[in-house]
Design a protein around this motif. Structure first.
Motif, PDB file in Angstrom:
ATOM      1  N   LYS A  40       0.803  -1.217   0.000  1.00 26.32           N
ATOM      2  CA  LYS A  40       0.000   0.000   0.000  1.00 26.32           C
ATOM      3  C   LYS A  40       0.844   1.279   0.000  1.00 26.32           C
ATOM      4  O   LYS A  40       0.394   2.338   0.399  1.00 26.32           O
ATOM      5  N   GLY A  41       2.089   1.174  -0.475  1.00 24.33           N
ATOM      6  CA  GLY A  41       2.966   2.344  -0.541  1.00 24.33           C
ATOM      7  C   GLY A  41       2.898   3.007  -1.903  1.00 24.33           C
ATOM      8  O   GLY A  41       2.228   2.536  -2.821  1.00 24.33           O
ATOM      9  N   ARG A  42       3.622   4.119  -2.001  1.00 23.26           N
ATOM     10  CA  ARG A  42       3.767   4.847  -3.258  1.00 23.26           C
ATOM     11  C   ARG A  42       5.249   5.165  -3.412  1.00 23.26           C
ATOM     12  O   ARG A  42       5.934   5.461  -2.428  1.00 23.26           O
ATOM     13  N   VAL A  43       5.759   5.103  -4.633  1.00 22.29           N
ATOM     14  CA  VAL A  43       7.151   5.434  -4.910  1.00 22.29           C
ATOM     15  C   VAL A  43       7.189   6.359  -6.117  1.00 22.29           C
ATOM     16  O   VAL A  43       6.421   6.180  -7.064  1.00 22.29           O
ATOM     17  N   ILE A  44       8.050   7.380  -6.036  1.00 20.57           N
ATOM     18  CA  ILE A  44       8.207   8.286  -7.177  1.00 20.57           C
ATOM     19  C   ILE A  44       9.565   8.045  -7.813  1.00 20.57           C
ATOM     20  O   ILE A  44      10.559   7.800  -7.118  1.00 20.57           O
ATOM     21  N   ASP A  45       9.592   8.091  -9.133  1.00 18.24           N
ATOM     22  CA  ASP A  45      10.840   8.072  -9.883  1.00 18.24           C
ATOM     23  C   ASP A  45      11.149   9.530 -10.210  1.00 18.24           C
ATOM     24  O   ASP A  45      10.537  10.101 -11.109  1.00 18.24           O
ATOM     25  N   PRO A  46      12.064  10.168  -9.466  1.00 19.83           N
ATOM     26  CA  PRO A  46      12.302  11.593  -9.668  1.00 19.83           C
ATOM     27  C   PRO A  46      12.969  11.930 -11.001  1.00 19.83           C
ATOM     28  O   PRO A  46      12.973  13.074 -11.415  1.00 19.83           O
ATOM     29  N   LEU A  47      13.503  10.920 -11.703  1.00 21.05           N
ATOM     30  CA  LEU A  47      14.108  11.177 -13.012  1.00 21.05           C
ATOM     31  C   LEU A  47      13.062  11.180 -14.119  1.00 21.05           C
ATOM     32  O   LEU A  47      13.217  11.857 -15.126  1.00 21.05           O
ATOM     33  N   ALA A  48      11.970  10.439 -13.931  1.00 22.03           N
ATOM     34  CA  ALA A  48      10.906  10.366 -14.931  1.00 22.03           C
ATOM     35  C   ALA A  48       9.666  11.165 -14.523  1.00 22.03           C
ATOM     36  O   ALA A  48       8.809  11.455 -15.358  1.00 22.03           O
ATOM     37  N   GLY A  49       9.558  11.471 -13.224  1.00 24.61           N
ATOM     38  CA  GLY A  49       8.404  12.232 -12.752  1.00 24.61           C
ATOM     39  C   GLY A  49       7.144  11.403 -12.618  1.00 24.61           C
ATOM     40  O   GLY A  49       6.044  11.934 -12.625  1.00 24.61           O
ATOM     41  N   LYS A  50       7.296  10.101 -12.493  1.00 27.49           N
ATOM     42  CA  LYS A  50       6.129   9.224 -12.378  1.00 27.49           C
ATOM     43  C   LYS A  50       6.011   8.657 -10.967  1.00 27.49           C
ATOM     44  O   LYS A  50       7.010   8.337 -10.339  1.00 27.49           O
ATOM     45  N   ILE A  51       4.755   8.500 -10.514  1.00 26.86           N
ATOM     46  CA  ILE A  51       4.468   7.916  -9.208  1.00 26.86           C
ATOM     47  C   ILE A  51       3.809   6.557  -9.425  1.00 26.86           C
ATOM     48  O   ILE A  51       2.913   6.424 -10.251  1.00 26.86           O
ATOM     49  N   TYR A  52       4.285   5.564  -8.681  1.00 24.13           N
ATOM     50  CA  TYR A  52       3.800   4.197  -8.813  1.00 24.13           C
ATOM     51  C   TYR A  52       3.303   3.678  -7.465  1.00 24.13           C
ATOM     52  O   TYR A  52       3.750   4.141  -6.416  1.00 24.13           O
ATOM     53  N   ASP A  53       2.414   2.685  -7.516  1.00 27.18           N
ATOM     54  CA  ASP A  53       2.085   1.930  -6.317  1.00 27.18           C
ATOM     55  C   ASP A  53       3.334   1.131  -5.967  1.00 27.18           C
ATOM     56  O   ASP A  53       4.135   0.794  -6.849  1.00 27.18           O
ATOM     57  N   ALA A  54       3.507   0.820  -4.678  1.00 24.99           N
ATOM     58  CA  ALA A  54       4.726   0.114  -4.280  1.00 24.99           C
ATOM     59  C   ALA A  54       4.445  -0.937  -3.227  1.00 24.99           C
ATOM     60  O   ALA A  54       3.573  -0.777  -2.378  1.00 24.99           O
ATOM     61  N   LYS A  55       5.218  -2.020  -3.318  1.00 23.86           N
ATOM     62  CA  LYS A  55       5.240  -3.018  -2.261  1.00 23.86           C
ATOM     63  C   LYS A  55       6.674  -3.486  -2.113  1.00 23.86           C
ATOM     64  O   LYS A  55       7.485  -3.352  -3.033  1.00 23.86           O
ATOM     65  N   VAL A  56       6.992  -3.987  -0.923  1.00 20.17           N
ATOM     66  CA  VAL A  56       8.359  -4.373  -0.592  1.00 20.17           C
ATOM     67  C   VAL A  56       8.350  -5.737   0.069  1.00 20.17           C
ATOM     68  O   VAL A  56       7.451  -6.058   0.841  1.00 20.17           O
ATOM     69  N   ARG A  57       9.380  -6.514  -0.233  1.00 17.09           N
ATOM     70  CA  ARG A  57       9.608  -7.787   0.451  1.00 17.09           C
ATOM     71  C   ARG A  57      11.063  -7.816   0.883  1.00 17.09           C
ATOM     72  O   ARG A  57      11.954  -7.562   0.081  1.00 17.09           O
ATOM     73  N   ILE A  58      11.287  -8.129   2.143  1.00 15.05           N
ATOM     74  CA  ILE A  58      12.645  -8.243   2.664  1.00 15.05           C
ATOM     75  C   ILE A  58      13.035  -9.714   2.644  1.00 15.05           C
ATOM     76  O   ILE A  58      12.229 -10.570   3.013  1.00 15.05           O
ATOM     77  N   ASN A  59      14.272 -10.008   2.216  1.00 11.16           N
ATOM     78  CA  ASN A  59      14.692 -11.413   2.194  1.00 11.16           C
ATOM     79  C   ASN A  59      14.869 -11.936   3.615  1.00 11.16           C
ATOM     80  O   ASN A  59      14.837 -11.183   4.581  1.00 11.16           O
ATOM     81  N   ALA A  60      15.052 -13.236   3.743  1.00 12.48           N
ATOM     82  CA  ALA A  60      15.047 -13.908   5.048  1.00 12.48           C
ATOM     83  C   ALA A  60      16.120 -13.397   6.001  1.00 12.48           C
ATOM     84  O   ALA A  60      15.899 -13.315   7.203  1.00 12.48           O
ATOM     85  N   ASN A  61      17.296 -13.010   5.487  1.00  9.68           N
ATOM     86  CA  ASN A  61      18.352 -12.546   6.393  1.00  9.68           C
ATOM     87  C   ASN A  61      18.308 -11.033   6.630  1.00  9.68           C
ATOM     88  O   ASN A  61      19.150 -10.505   7.357  1.00  9.68           O
ATOM     89  N   GLY A  62      17.360 -10.338   6.001  1.00 15.80           N
ATOM     90  CA  GLY A  62      17.188  -8.907   6.233  1.00 15.80           C
ATOM     91  C   GLY A  62      18.214  -8.022   5.557  1.00 15.80           C
ATOM     92  O   GLY A  62      18.269  -6.824   5.803  1.00 15.80           O
ATOM     93  N   LYS A  63      19.035  -8.581   4.660  1.00 19.67           N
ATOM     94  CA  LYS A  63      20.109  -7.815   4.023  1.00 19.67           C
ATOM     95  C   LYS A  63      19.709  -7.199   2.683  1.00 19.67           C
ATOM     96  O   LYS A  63      20.382  -6.312   2.180  1.00 19.67           O
ATOM     97  N   ARG A  64      18.639  -7.705   2.086  1.00 20.60           N
ATOM     98  CA  ARG A  64      18.175  -7.188   0.787  1.00 20.60           C
ATOM     99  C   ARG A  64      16.666  -7.024   0.819  1.00 20.60           C
ATOM    100  O   ARG A  64      15.961  -7.788   1.464  1.00 20.60           O
TER     101      ARG A  64
END
Length: 150
Positions: free
Chosen positions: A104-128
Motif C-alpha cells: 500500500k505504498g507509493r514510490v516516485i521516480d524523480p528522473l521520470a516524474g512518475k508515481i507508482y504503487d509500491a510493495k516491498v519484500r525483505i529477504n530472510a536474512n534482512g540484508k536485501r
C-alpha cells in the motif's frame, strides 16, 4: 495449566516476531538501478507516527555516464521542482502482519516524474529488499533490489 502457558507463550512469540519483521525495514539501503545494476542512491527508511514507512534519499550515488539531476524532473505536486537529495521517494508503506512484506505504498521516480504503487519484500536474512513499483496491477511493474547499508 500447561496448555494455557504454551498458548500464552506462542501468542507472545508471535507478537514479538511480527513486530521484529516490521523493524527489519528501518535503516539505510543502497538502491540498485534495475536496468544497469549500478548503485543509484542511499535511501534511509524510517517509521512515521502513523505506523507507515517512508524512504528518503540521503545520498545520490555517482554513476559512470550519468549526470545527476538536482531537482525532480517533470514531477507532479508536491514534488514539482523539489531537490532530489532529501526527497521522500517512498511513502505510506504498511507492514503485512506476520510477514516480511509491506504494501500500500507509493514510490516516485524523480528522473521520470512518475508515481507508482509500491510493495516491498525483505529477504530472510534482512540484508536485501525487493521493491516492486507498478501501476494498477503488480504484474505490470518493475522491481529493484536494495542492499542494507547499516
Amino acid at each position: 495449566m500447561m496448555k494455557k502457558f504454551k498458548a500464552g507463550f506462542l501468542f507472545l512469540a508471535a507478537m514479538m516476531g511480527s513486530s521484529a519483521f516490521a523493524q527489519d525495514l528501518l535503516g539505510t539501503w543502497q538502491q540498485i538501478d534495475d536496468k544497469t545494476g549500478s548503485p543509484k542512491a542511499i535511501i534511509e527508511i524510517r517509521k512515521d507516527s502513523n505506523g507507515t514507512f517512508t524512504g528518503k534519499i540521503v545520498k545520490v550515488t555517482p554513476r559512470p555516464g550519468y549526470t545527476p539531476r538536482d531537482t525532480c524532473n517533470n514531477c507532479p505536486a508536491p514534488y514539482t521542482n523539489k531537490p532530489i537529495l532529501g526527497m521522500d521517494i517512498l511513502t505510506g508503506l504498511k507492514h503485512v502482519q506476520g510477514t516480511n512484506n509491506y504494501d500500500k505504498g507509493r514510490v516516485i521516480d524523480p528522473l521520470a516524474g512518475k508515481i507508482y504503487d509500491a510493495k516491498v519484500r525483505i529477504n530472510a536474512n534482512g540484508k536485501r529488499l525487493t521493491l516492486r513499483g507498478y501501476m494498477g496491477v503488480s504484474a505490470l511493474g518493475r522491481s529493484q533490489t536494495w542492499i542494507r547499508q547499516d
